[in-house]
Design a protein around this motif. Structure first.
Motif, PDB file in Angstrom:
ATOM      1  N   ALA A   1      -1.323   4.685   0.070  1.00 15.93           N
ATOM      2  CA  ALA A   1      -2.367   4.813   1.124  1.00 15.93           C
ATOM      3  C   ALA A   1      -2.321   6.289   1.564  1.00 15.93           C
ATOM      4  O   ALA A   1      -3.265   6.788   1.854  1.00 15.93           O
ATOM      5  CB  ALA A   1      -2.251   3.631   1.797  1.00 15.93           C
ATOM      6  N   MET A   2      -1.094   6.759   1.837  1.00 13.92           N
ATOM      7  CA  MET A   2      -1.048   7.842   2.790  1.00 13.92           C
ATOM      8  C   MET A   2      -0.596   9.249   1.916  1.00 13.92           C
ATOM      9  O   MET A   2      -0.427  10.361   2.454  1.00 13.92           O
ATOM     10  CB  MET A   2       0.027   7.777   3.799  1.00 13.92           C
ATOM     11  CG  MET A   2      -0.191   6.766   4.874  1.00 13.92           C
ATOM     12  SD  MET A   2       0.901   6.695   5.899  1.00 13.92           S
ATOM     13  CE  MET A   2       0.297   7.934   7.049  1.00 13.92           C
TER      14      MET A   2
ATOM     15  N   ASP B   1      -1.247  12.099  -1.555  1.00 10.85           N
ATOM     16  CA  ASP B   1      -2.447  12.893  -2.318  1.00 10.85           C
ATOM     17  C   ASP B   1      -2.364  12.405  -3.745  1.00 10.85           C
ATOM     18  O   ASP B   1      -1.496  11.581  -3.895  1.00 10.85           O
ATOM     19  CB  ASP B   1      -2.386  14.342  -2.052  1.00 10.85           C
ATOM     20  CG  ASP B   1      -1.127  14.889  -2.491  1.00 10.85           C
ATOM     21  OD1 ASP B   1      -0.254  13.940  -3.111  1.00 10.85           O
ATOM     22  OD2 ASP B   1      -0.609  16.142  -2.379  1.00 10.85           O
TER      23      ASP B   1
ATOM     24  N   HIS C   1      -5.626  -1.382  -2.312  1.00 11.56           N
ATOM     25  CA  HIS C   1      -6.867  -1.410  -2.292  1.00 11.56           C
ATOM     26  C   HIS C   1      -7.704  -0.536  -3.251  1.00 11.56           C
ATOM     27  O   HIS C   1      -8.835  -0.255  -3.055  1.00 11.56           O
ATOM     28  CB  HIS C   1      -7.690  -1.546  -0.838  1.00 11.56           C
ATOM     29  CG  HIS C   1      -7.323  -0.367  -0.132  1.00 11.56           C
ATOM     30  ND1 HIS C   1      -6.910  -0.534   1.420  1.00 11.56           N
ATOM     31  CD2 HIS C   1      -7.544   0.988  -0.182  1.00 11.56           C
ATOM     32  CE1 HIS C   1      -6.704   0.561   1.944  1.00 11.56           C
ATOM     33  NE2 HIS C   1      -7.248   1.626   1.025  1.00 11.56           N
TER      34      HIS C   1
ATOM     35  N   GLU D   1       0.758  -1.131   0.010  1.00 13.28           N
ATOM     36  CA  GLU D   1      -0.185  -0.199  -0.112  1.00 13.28           C
ATOM     37  C   GLU D   1       0.867   1.229  -0.221  1.00 13.28           C
ATOM     38  O   GLU D   1       0.738   2.253   0.773  1.00 13.28           O
ATOM     39  CB  GLU D   1      -0.930  -0.086   1.344  1.00 13.28           C
ATOM     40  CG  GLU D   1      -1.895  -1.083   1.258  1.00 13.28           C
ATOM     41  CD  GLU D   1      -3.105  -0.945   2.092  1.00 13.28           C
ATOM     42  OE1 GLU D   1      -3.472   0.121   2.097  1.00 13.28           O
ATOM     43  OE2 GLU D   1      -3.458  -1.986   2.718  1.00 13.28           O
TER      44      GLU D   1
END
Lengths: 284, 295, 271
Positions: free
Chosen positions: A174-175, A177, A204, A171
């Protein structure tokens, strides 16, 4: 020439029972064979076991049952630990928690230094890796002043400097922008296409998964679907049933089909979707 | 209608007078009305975090005013304190601010700071836990034993328990999977409708914004270039793109479809709207082709 | 934001002579400088040392502002020292100022002035070292200089690694503290008023999340380091080899010369 770089054989894993809690089965018989040079996305909801699977691919976790092979090496073989970890590099979700040094290039050198590479070779490895991720001009910057996307590219460069044959990213966006996400995804794609590095992308995000060559969907510790994204995303109902969605382009065609049309569900790009709709509107 | 929350020529300068001087906000005029669901979009560093921290008095304007229910929140110490309670702010990754032994105690932290009595605190804790779908059995558990999505809902409940008239959430769905995203969005929706509260959500996801917000405010370089209904804002596709933002996927598909020569209105931005538009276009074609027309 | 003003351990990348000196040379020079500083007894000695520092700051191009900024956290200590010395240095002859119980002698002014100068020079030159040397190089150098201690079975590599990681995470944790503080303030937490006990209690909502986050970060970092084949100091190489160059020998000679010069200045009875 070997074609398989990562291979799991009926891999099971459960976290041991803690007081008051039962042992939790996280991976339940995973058979996966990843070809060298491919770009594979592993898609799943939170708790599907996808991150646990990732941690097995370079021996951070060892199987409770079954086997994991990296380039033919059994990950349970402790003597091969360093060889396994330099073959499969790992990038994690939070870029802040994987950068070790205060200066970009020194962080990048951390891996090769651990491997005992001679200094002048490290210099070259570091420069090359930073160039691949497009961060060479930032080599003397302090990481904490960079953007999330840039930090994540530094983390990727740090892994590349060990010359891995495969990179597993858990992932990585995921954090971030949208700008950071795009930067990282483009870097990952370039890695695979121009450097020939095998890429396993855990995510995801449907739209990211759609960019891979092969898509593996996980739910409850099992692989429930495996194939090219165009095929996998056609199983709209099956994906929704396990808490996933499909790209909006597929979703629209699927919704129209529910109204009695018979549109192909393989439109992953804006262009494909527009073309499919155009054909529908043009037909009489 | 009078705005419940308003900024007047709000400016904020960081590290004024040093070489690191940075004008994060420049003369920003923003209004939020009672019962409105407002979306704020802007990339990292656009000034949106600075903006929302002004709305409940966490940051003090360099110049300009912030009004909550018509009153300047910096008029007195008490006004600032009240603003914190009237305007609830949920930060990004709020689960990292949990600290109490039990979920119940953590949610009650805000109401306690408001100086409410035990019975009222209890009512609020239970009600806000219900809003975010946490069962009573969870209340006595440690927040640190919960799953990531549950932790985040506890943190949101902690702010909802202060019953703010305006609830501001910074990236409330960041890092969650589709199920988690839907859950949080419906929790926010429930609070919105039950209390007729004003909701302000900051997000990067155009698709999410398109589905939820009544009005969108775009922030770029500390200014507000666009402010209006999603349809109006998304009509500025190229400008949004140049700000690193872009438009929802459906809008892009429909622009392409129009360019191919189909007679569709490209101002759609959700899957539902797109479906309606296609069905309408087919219907129109059906009737027009009876009259011998074409697409 | 007060927290962000802390410049401890901040590195200003650059390519000046001072940046390029071997970090070990710089540490040794710092030691020489401090020794000289404690030897200095008169205006000539202090003058020499102040001039040396001014020259070094000019060469380093970090700017006097940055050096002065480092002084901020110790401002009170400096003032305190000055006042103490001013008041409690006994002198011969008539006091310059005598008021109530306060007697200030010429010697007091002189000692206070030199003490303040000494502290300021000491802090400035230490900051100059951290400003011009990346923390990793600094720890490398320390590790190397402390190499002798390794023979005494002290875990020098581990200590150096800990220090460099601590330095790496200071800005991250400061940022995090700011964030958690704002989040708790948004829930009505009050960190600013009340008595000492109240304020200490008010810190719980800040410290608990901060500790939890620090542990989580440590955990993730440990895994990330393992993934990058970290297995202790054994068999480790370095990208940057520390190598003394001609300029290092010259710099060290000059450093020694400074010590000698300051020592000699004591013999001259100036001021």
């Amino acid at each position: 020439m070997e074609t398989s770089i990562l291979k799991t054989e009926s891999l099971t894993f459960s976290y041991p029972a803690e007081e008051g809690k039962e042992a939790r089965l996280v991976l339940d018989g995973v058979d996966l064979d990843i070809e060298a040079g491919s770009f594979v996305a592993v898609l799943g909801h939170n708790g599907s076991g996808k991150s646990t699977l990732a941690k097995h691919l370079n021996a951070i976790l060892l199987p409770s049952g079954g086997k994991v092979y990296v380039s033919g090496m059994d990950t349970a073989d402790e003597a091969r630990l360093l060889a396994i970890r330099r073959t499969v590099g790992m990038v994690f979700q939070n870029p802040d928690n994987q950068i070790v040094a205060n200066v970009v290039e020194e962080d990048c050198a951390f891996g090769p230094e651990n491997l005992g590479v001679p200094p002048d070779e490290i210099r070259k490895l570091v420069d090359d890796s930073l160039k691949i991720v497009g961060m060479y001009s930032y080599r003397e910057h302090a990481p904490h002043l960079l953007s999330g996307g840039q930090k994540q590219r530094i983390a990727i460069a740090g892994v590349l400097a060990m010359k891995p044959r495969c990179v597993v990213l858990d992932e990585p966006t995921a954090m971030l922008d949208p700008i950071g996400r795009r930067e990282v995804l483009e870097t990952i794609k370039a890695l695979n296409e121009t450097q020939g590095v095998t890429v396993v992308l855990i995510t995801h995000h449907m739209d990211e998964a759609a960019q891979a060559h092969r898509l593996v969907v996980m739910s409850k510790g099992k692989i429930i679907s495996d194939g090219p994204p165009k095929e996998v995303f056609q199983q709209v109902e099956a994906l929704k049933a396990v808490g996933l969605t499909v790209p909006e382009t597929v979703e629209l065609l699927y919704e129209l089909n529910r109204e009695g049309f018979d549109l192909p569900l393989d439109a992953l790009s804006d262009e494909d979707c527009a073309q499919a709709l155009y054909q529908l509107l043009k037909k009489d | 209608m009078t705005p419940i929350l308003q900024t007047e020529k709000l400016s904020h300068v960081y590290s004024a007078g040093t070489p690191f001087e940075h004008r994060a906000l420049v003369d920003v005029d923003l209004c939020a009305y009672p019962g409105e669901y407002l979306g704020i979009i802007g990339h990292t560093g656009s000034g949106k975090s600075t903006l929302i921290q002004h709305l409940n008095g966490l940051l003090k304007p360099t110049s300009g005013r912030v009004l909550v229910e018509g009153k300047d929140i910096w008029a007195s110490k008490e006004a600032t304190r009240q603003a914190r309670f009237r305007v609830g702010l949920v930060f990004q990754y709020p689960e990292y601010q949990l600290f109490e032994e039990t979920v119940y105690k953590d949610i009650s932290f805000g109401p306690k700071n408001m100086g409410l009595d035990e019975a009222e605190i209890d009512r609020r804790v239970r009600e806000s836990a219900a809003f975010v779908g946490l069962p009573d059995s969870v209340l006595e558990q440690s927040p640190f034993e919960l799953s990531g999505g549950q932790k985040r809902r506890v943190a949101i409940a902690g702010v909802i328990a202060m019953e703010p008239a305006v609830l501001i959430l910074d990236e409330p769905t960041a890092g969650l999977d589709p199920v988690g995203v839907e859950q949080i969005l419906s929790n926010i929706h429930d609070y919105h409708t039950a209390k007729n509260a004003t909701i302000i959500v900051v997000s990067h996801s155009m698709e999410e914004m398109a589905r939820t917000a009544h009005r969108l405010v775009v922030i770029n370089d500390g200014r507000i270039p666009f402010d209006g209904a999603p349809r109006e804002v998304f009509a500025h596709g190229e400008e949004l793109e140049s700000m690193g933002l872009g438009v929802p996927r459906m809008t892009r598909v429909f622009h392409r479809l129009k360019a191919l020569g189909a007679g569709v209105d490209p101002s759609v931005y959700t899957v539902a709207q797109a479906k309606e538009a296609i069905l309408a276009a087919l219907k129109a074609k059906g009737t027009s082709s009876d009259e011998g027309g074409a697409v | 934001m007060a927290l962000k003003d802390i410049t401890l351990g901040q590195y200003f990348p650059g390519k000046t002579l001072l940046h390029r000196l071997d970090p070990r040379t710089k540490i040794l020079l710092l030691v020489f400088y401090i020794v000289a500083l404690f030897m200095a007894k008169n205006a000539l000695g202090y003058g020499l040392l102040a001039l040396t520092l001014v020259g070094a700051v000019l060469v380093s191009r970090v700017g006097f502002k940055a050096v002065l900024r480092g002084m901020k956290p110790v401002f009170f200590i400096v003032v305190f020292t000055a006042v103490l010395n001013l008041l409690y240095t006994p002198g011969q002859g008539e006091p310059l100022i005598a008021f109530w119980v306060i007697k200030i002698y010429w010697e007091g002014i002189r000692t206070a002035f030199f003490m303040v100068l000494r502290i300021m020079l000491l802090i400035s030159c230490t900051f100059l070292l951290t400003y011009t040397t990346s923390p990793i190089l600094l720890t490398d150098a320390l590790e190397d200089l402390l190499g002798l201690l390794k023979k005494l079975r002290l875990p020098v590599h581990e200590l150096a690694m800990m220090m460099s990681i601590a330095l790496r995470f200071i800005p991250t944790l400061i940022e995090e503290t700011d964030k958690i503080m704002s989040a708790q303030k948004a829930r009505g937490a009050d960190f600013e008023t009340g008595n000492l006990l109240h304020r200490a209690q008010a810190l719980i909502p800040l410290l608990v999340p901060l500790f939890i986050s620090a542990f989580r970060r440590a955990d993730e970092l440990a895994v990330a380091m393992e993934c990058r084949c970290y297995h202790g100091g054994e068999g480790r190489t370095r990208m940057r080899q520390l190598k003394y160059a001609g300029r290092d020998y010259i710099a060290l000679l000059l450093g020694l010369a400074l010590c000698v010069a300051v020592w000699c200045s004591n013999l001259l009875g100036v001021f």
